[in-house]
Design a protein around this motif. Structure first.
Motif, PDB file in Angstrom:
ATOM      1  N   VAL A  84      13.249   4.236  -8.129  1.00  0.00           N
ATOM      2  CA  VAL A  84      14.191   5.200  -8.715  1.00  0.00           C
ATOM      3  C   VAL A  84      13.538   6.169  -9.696  1.00  0.00           C
ATOM      4  O   VAL A  84      14.237   6.907 -10.380  1.00  0.00           O
ATOM      5  N   THR A  85      12.211   6.168  -9.786  1.00  0.00           N
ATOM      6  CA  THR A  85      11.558   7.164 -10.631  1.00  0.00           C
ATOM      7  C   THR A  85      11.118   8.342  -9.774  1.00  0.00           C
ATOM      8  O   THR A  85      10.959   8.222  -8.558  1.00  0.00           O
ATOM      9  N   GLU A  86      10.953   9.471 -10.412  1.00  0.00           N
ATOM     10  CA  GLU A  86      10.533  10.685  -9.730  1.00  0.00           C
ATOM     11  C   GLU A  86       9.296  11.235 -10.446  1.00  0.00           C
ATOM     12  O   GLU A  86       8.948  10.782 -11.538  1.00  0.00           O
ATOM     13  N   PRO A  87       8.601  12.194  -9.831  1.00  0.00           N
ATOM     14  CA  PRO A  87       7.429  12.791 -10.494  1.00  0.00           C
ATOM     15  C   PRO A  87       7.820  13.349 -11.864  1.00  0.00           C
ATOM     16  O   PRO A  87       8.954  13.799 -12.038  1.00  0.00           O
ATOM     17  N   PRO A  88       6.898  13.323 -12.844  1.00  0.00           N
ATOM     18  CA  PRO A  88       5.488  12.915 -12.712  1.00  0.00           C
ATOM     19  C   PRO A  88       5.242  11.405 -12.845  1.00  0.00           C
ATOM     20  O   PRO A  88       4.178  10.930 -12.452  1.00  0.00           O
ATOM     21  N   ASP A  89       6.214  10.650 -13.389  1.00  0.00           N
ATOM     22  CA  ASP A  89       5.994   9.208 -13.565  1.00  0.00           C
ATOM     23  C   ASP A  89       5.739   8.514 -12.234  1.00  0.00           C
ATOM     24  O   ASP A  89       4.827   7.689 -12.107  1.00  0.00           O
ATOM     25  N   HIS A  90       6.557   8.841 -11.227  1.00  0.00           N
ATOM     26  CA  HIS A  90       6.413   8.204  -9.924  1.00  0.00           C
ATOM     27  C   HIS A  90       5.014   8.446  -9.356  1.00  0.00           C
ATOM     28  O   HIS A  90       4.390   7.541  -8.789  1.00  0.00           O
ATOM     29  N   THR A  91       4.517   9.664  -9.508  1.00  0.00           N
ATOM     30  CA  THR A  91       3.190   9.999  -8.999  1.00  0.00           C
ATOM     31  C   THR A  91       2.122   9.139  -9.655  1.00  0.00           C
ATOM     32  O   THR A  91       1.207   8.623  -9.000  1.00  0.00           O
ATOM     33  N   ARG A  92       2.243   8.954 -10.965  1.00  0.00           N
ATOM     34  CA  ARG A  92       1.253   8.162 -11.711  1.00  0.00           C
ATOM     35  C   ARG A  92       1.298   6.702 -11.289  1.00  0.00           C
ATOM     36  O   ARG A  92       0.262   6.085 -11.027  1.00  0.00           O
ATOM     37  N   TYR A  93       2.507   6.121 -11.215  1.00  0.00           N
ATOM     38  CA  TYR A  93       2.625   4.706 -10.822  1.00  0.00           C
ATOM     39  C   TYR A  93       2.062   4.497  -9.415  1.00  0.00           C
ATOM     40  O   TYR A  93       1.310   3.553  -9.160  1.00  0.00           O
ATOM     41  N   ARG A  94       2.466   5.380  -8.502  1.00  0.00           N
ATOM     42  CA  ARG A  94       2.097   5.213  -7.101  1.00  0.00           C
ATOM     43  C   ARG A  94       0.578   5.323  -6.911  1.00  0.00           C
ATOM     44  O   ARG A  94      -0.020   4.583  -6.129  1.00  0.00           O
ATOM     45  N   ARG A  95      -0.031   6.250  -7.642  1.00  0.00           N
ATOM     46  CA  ARG A  95      -1.471   6.457  -7.497  1.00  0.00           C
ATOM     47  C   ARG A  95      -2.251   5.207  -7.896  1.00  0.00           C
ATOM     48  O   ARG A  95      -3.309   4.902  -7.338  1.00  0.00           O
ATOM     49  N   LEU A  96      -1.717   4.471  -8.852  1.00  0.00           N
ATOM     50  CA  LEU A  96      -2.417   3.289  -9.352  1.00  0.00           C
ATOM     51  C   LEU A  96      -2.400   2.117  -8.364  1.00  0.00           C
ATOM     52  O   LEU A  96      -3.251   1.235  -8.438  1.00  0.00           O
ATOM     53  N   VAL A  97      -1.440   2.105  -7.451  1.00  0.00           N
ATOM     54  CA  VAL A  97      -1.344   0.963  -6.522  1.00  0.00           C
ATOM     55  C   VAL A  97      -1.635   1.328  -5.076  1.00  0.00           C
ATOM     56  O   VAL A  97      -1.785   0.449  -4.234  1.00  0.00           O
ATOM     57  N   THR A  98      -1.751   2.627  -4.770  1.00  0.00           N
ATOM     58  CA  THR A  98      -1.899   3.059  -3.381  1.00  0.00           C
ATOM     59  C   THR A  98      -3.149   2.490  -2.720  1.00  0.00           C
ATOM     60  O   THR A  98      -3.121   2.105  -1.548  1.00  0.00           O
ATOM     61  N   ARG A  99      -4.254   2.412  -3.452  1.00  0.00           N
ATOM     62  CA  ARG A  99      -5.533   2.084  -2.819  1.00  0.00           C
ATOM     63  C   ARG A  99      -5.549   0.717  -2.142  1.00  0.00           C
ATOM     64  O   ARG A  99      -6.269   0.515  -1.164  1.00  0.00           O
ATOM     65  N   VAL A 100      -4.755  -0.212  -2.634  1.00  0.00           N
ATOM     66  CA  VAL A 100      -4.785  -1.548  -2.034  1.00  0.00           C
ATOM     67  C   VAL A 100      -4.043  -1.584  -0.704  1.00  0.00           C
ATOM     68  O   VAL A 100      -4.219  -2.508   0.083  1.00  0.00           O
ATOM     69  N   PHE A 101      -3.218  -0.550  -0.427  1.00  0.00           N
ATOM     70  CA  PHE A 101      -2.425  -0.564   0.788  1.00  0.00           C
ATOM     71  C   PHE A 101      -2.895   0.463   1.817  1.00  0.00           C
ATOM     72  O   PHE A 101      -2.168   0.787   2.746  1.00  0.00           O
ATOM     73  N   THR A 102      -4.114   1.000   1.657  1.00  0.00           N
ATOM     74  CA  THR A 102      -4.648   1.904   2.665  1.00  0.00           C
ATOM     75  C   THR A 102      -4.897   1.140   3.956  1.00  0.00           C
ATOM     76  O   THR A 102      -5.024  -0.095   3.962  1.00  0.00           O
ATOM     77  N   MET A 103      -4.988   1.882   5.068  1.00  0.00           N
ATOM     78  CA  MET A 103      -5.203   1.221   6.358  1.00  0.00           C
ATOM     79  C   MET A 103      -6.499   0.413   6.355  1.00  0.00           C
ATOM     80  O   MET A 103      -6.561  -0.699   6.879  1.00  0.00           O
ATOM     81  N   ARG A 104      -7.554   0.960   5.719  1.00  0.00           N
ATOM     82  CA  ARG A 104      -8.830   0.250   5.684  1.00  0.00           C
ATOM     83  C   ARG A 104      -8.695  -1.057   4.899  1.00  0.00           C
ATOM     84  O   ARG A 104      -9.198  -2.109   5.324  1.00  0.00           O
ATOM     85  N   ALA A 105      -7.995  -0.987   3.756  1.00  0.00           N
ATOM     86  CA  ALA A 105      -7.815  -2.196   2.946  1.00  0.00           C
ATOM     87  C   ALA A 105      -6.993  -3.241   3.686  1.00  0.00           C
ATOM     88  O   ALA A 105      -7.288  -4.441   3.632  1.00  0.00           O
ATOM     89  N   VAL A 106      -5.968  -2.787   4.392  1.00  0.00           N
ATOM     90  CA  VAL A 106      -5.109  -3.710   5.133  1.00  0.00           C
ATOM     91  C   VAL A 106      -5.876  -4.371   6.273  1.00  0.00           C
ATOM     92  O   VAL A 106      -5.739  -5.580   6.519  1.00  0.00           O
ATOM     93  N   GLU A 107      -6.698  -3.609   6.981  1.00  0.00           N
ATOM     94  CA  GLU A 107      -7.449  -4.182   8.092  1.00  0.00           C
ATOM     95  C   GLU A 107      -8.424  -5.262   7.610  1.00  0.00           C
ATOM     96  O   GLU A 107      -8.724  -6.201   8.336  1.00  0.00           O
ATOM     97  N   ARG A 108      -8.896  -5.115   6.370  1.00  0.00           N
ATOM     98  CA  ARG A 108      -9.769  -6.159   5.820  1.00  0.00           C
ATOM     99  C   ARG A 108      -8.999  -7.464   5.617  1.00  0.00           C
ATOM    100  O   ARG A 108      -9.596  -8.536   5.545  1.00  0.00           O
ATOM    101  N   LEU A 109      -7.667  -7.357   5.500  1.00  0.00           N
ATOM    102  CA  LEU A 109      -6.831  -8.544   5.292  1.00  0.00           C
ATOM    103  C   LEU A 109      -6.400  -9.195   6.614  1.00  0.00           C
ATOM    104  O   LEU A 109      -5.823 -10.281   6.602  1.00  0.00           O
ATOM    105  N   ARG A 110      -6.668  -8.527   7.738  1.00  0.00           N
ATOM    106  CA  ARG A 110      -6.161  -9.025   9.024  1.00  0.00           C
ATOM    107  C   ARG A 110      -6.679 -10.430   9.334  1.00  0.00           C
ATOM    108  O   ARG A 110      -5.900 -11.313   9.717  1.00  0.00           O
ATOM    109  N   GLU A 111      -7.970 -10.642   9.187  1.00  0.00           N
ATOM    110  CA  GLU A 111      -8.535 -11.949   9.525  1.00  0.00           C
ATOM    111  C   GLU A 111      -7.917 -13.053   8.664  1.00  0.00           C
ATOM    112  O   GLU A 111      -7.591 -14.129   9.171  1.00  0.00           O
TER     113      GLU A 111
END
Length: 440
Positions: free
Chosen positions: A124-151
């Motif tokens: 329920v937050t919007e930019p700029p707060d939403h942008t800041r929060y999202r940027r801090l957690v996005t990297r763990v959910f990238t496709m490359r990061a997720v594929e490392r979790l597949r095994e």
């Protein structure tokens, strides 16, 4: 001097007042509107029973055109209109804040613990707060990061199915033993939750799931509020533990993370960590249960996947399309605007029915059919769109593919037994229990 008993009484009074304003009065309004034939009110009431009738009402709403005006607000089942609502700057998350007496009473009586639809939640937050929060957690959910979790996810699924082998000829509840445990184990490892506490986190998530809904009964409201308070307290302890002894996990990174020199304060950290933790398994539980039921009920489609295992990725997309883990979402207009040619005034509530958009005949041929090879299945909007597109979409897709493939390859004759029960939630859609015999 105020006694503990006095404080408890005050807490109970505030709790009762908040339920009355936030749920009791809306329930009376919804009941009356439903009795007068309002389709959105009927949809909300039917959804609270976990009934499949909900899709019949979605299709009835569709017959009124791309936008239906209810006594509550505006409703759309159109794929194009839903996408517009989710991506246009004319719409924002959250509810209109009343400046009247009811609004002041609601704010006075609201619980102070974290809540998924109260700021600073990412929902329920919007930019700029939403942008800041999202940027801090996005990297763990990238496709490359997720594929490392597949095994690791495949290992967890295999271990869970190994544990089910001794019970294969009896009846087992797959939600309790598989659909819930697989994603909560994965997200708990990502977030550094000790193994001994994962069952507790799962209980918090299940108990708090109805917190997204409107019109809760008082008993359900009390149990949800209690679960959120317990989750809030547990999160505080867990974050403090990670401050003292950080690990190689996302929450340890979040505790230390800085964006332009600024980190998350305690409430922001709790809200972000809590949402990532709960959303990281709640929707995937539903995806796995819904997908297992769809494959069971469509043996010809299941045979196509057996013949061509490359279809498993598309099975997940088609399950997400036809029976999405999240049925609908809401937005508020920030200015006068138009939606599919309909004028919508500022500060109006608009309900975007994701499950309706996913069955739009303008986009999906024969939309009510489960087709594991559907060419455009991925055009569903089950993960929302725009800036609030689900952070964990890639993780959910991977877990869905691994989880569905593993159980059907291990137990190809799996049989659903009587007694399956849907969750009594209006927004999240999945199974509360899914009894099966794995080897009939």
């Amino acid at each position: 001097m105020t006694s503990i008993a006095d404080l408890q009484v005050a807490h109970e009074v505030r709790s009762g007042v908040h339920w009355g304003v936030a749920h009791g009065l809306p329930t009376v309004f919804l009941r009356r509107a439903a009795d007068r034939g309002d389709l959105q009110a009927r949809l909300i009431r039917v959804g609270s029973r976990g009934s499949d009738e909900v899709f019949d009402l979605v299709e009835e709403i569709r017959t009124h055109g791309p936008v239906y005006r209810s006594r509550i607000g505006f409703v759309t089942t159109s794929h194009a209109a839903v996408r517009h609502v989710l991506t246009s700057d004319d719409f924002r998350t959250g509810l209109p804040t009343s400046s009247g007496t009811l609004g002041r009473v609601a704010r006075w009586s609201a619980p102070t613990t974290l809540h998924p639809v109260e700021p600073p939640s990412l929902l329920v937050t919007e930019p700029p707060d939403h942008t800041r929060y999202r940027r801090l957690v996005t990297r763990v959910f990238t496709m490359r990061a997720v594929e490392r979790l597949r095994e690791r996810t495949e290992e967890i699924a295999a271990d869970l199915l190994d544990a089910l082998e001794p019970r294969a000829t009896g009846v087992a509840d797959l939600v309790e033993t598989y659909c819930a445990v697989l994603p909560v184990t994965v997200i708990a490892e990502i977030l550094g939750v000790p193994e001994a506490e994962r069952g507790q986190v799962l209980e918090f998530g299940s108990a708090a799931a109805p917190s997204l809904d409107l019109g809760l009964g008082f008993r359900r409201y009390r149990s949800v509020t209690r679960a959120l308070a317990q989750f809030d307290a547990w999160l505080g302890q867990h974050l403090e533990r990670l401050r003292r002894t950080p690990g190689d996990d996302l929450l340890s990174e979040l505790v230390a993370a800085r964006d332009d020199g600024k980190g998350l304060d305690e409430s922001e950290l709790k809200a972000t960590a809590g949402l990532v933790l709960a959303a990281g398994f709640e929707t995937t539980v539903n995806l796995l249960g819904n997908g297992i039921a769809l494959l069971h009920d469509h043996p010809a489609e299941r045979a196509r996947v057996v013949a061509d295992p490359s279809l498993w990725t598309n099975v997940v997309e088609e399950a997400l399309r036809l029976d999405p883990p999240v049925l609908l979402t809401g937005r508020m207009t920030v200015r006068d605007t138009e939606l599919a040619g309909e004028r919508v005034p500022a500060r109006s509530m608009v309900t975007a029915i994701l499950g309706g958009a996913n069955r739009d005949p303008e986009v999906f041929a024969d939309p009510l059919r489960f087709d594991v090879a559907r060419a455009n299945a991925r055009e569903h909007i089950s993960f929302s769109a725009g800036r609030h597109h689900c952070l964990g979409a890639q993780l959910a897709r991977m877990e869905g593919e691994v989880g569905l493939r593993a159980i059907w390859e291990r137990f190809p004759d799996l049989r659903l037994e009587p007694g399956a029960r849907r969750r009594e939630t209006r927004i999240l859609r999945g199974f509360e229990t899914l009894p099966v015999t794995l080897r009939p």
